[in-house]
Enzyme design. Structure first.
Site: not given
Ligand code: RB5
Length: 152
Positions: A66
């Protein structure tokens, strides 16, 4: 070995890059749990799918992506029996297997670039738990079982 990959939209490019890298450089079977476009995806949904497939022994390991690597780790770790570790360096990636028997590593596409991610993935996929720190891993498993029983 069969591994599942999954990402949210923030890490689609890194997940796809690592998928191609693993397929080109290893014999490992890769299952892609998405996402497949840059449309917004909630990272827990993808993390739960990969964690569940590991829990059901459909996969040996997983790599989740993520933006930060944190959200997918937090989500995957809610799944009973899953140990997911965020790893942005080679040493942590090795130890995630050797010390923690982590079935999943997670990476943040906003944190690492392609080259670091490849090294981290190489380190993880070539490391194999051999009962290292078994007593400690067992304690985590036992505590989880105890808490599940208590909540019933
Ligand atoms: C990125 O900023 C975030 O919102 C998402 O991709 C993830 O990293 C959440 O933990």
């Amino acid at each position: 070995m069969k591994i599942g990959l999954g990402s949210d939209h923030n890490a689609l490019h890194l997940k796809d890059y690592i998928k191609a890298y693993i397929e080109e450089t290893t014999d490992i079977e890769v299952v892609d749990y998405g996402c497949y476009s840059e449309d917004e995806v909630d990272y827990p949904d993808v993390a739960f799918e990969v964690a569940e497939a590991i829990g059901e022994e459909k996969l040996d390991r997983g790599i989740l992506f993520c933006g930060t690597g944190l959200g997918v780790a937090i989500a995957a770790n809610k799944y009973p029996g899953i140990r997911a570790a965020t790893t942005h360096d080679v040493y942590s990636a090795e130890r995630a297997q050797l010390s923690n028997n982590a079935q999943i590593i997670t990476l943040g596409a906003q944190i690492v670039g392609y080259e670091v991610a490849k090294k981290v993935v190489d380190a993880y996929l070539t490391s194999f738990w051999a009962d290292g720190s078994k007593r400690k891993v067992d304690k985590i498993i036992e505590k989880e079982q105890e808490l599940i029983k208590k909540s019933r």
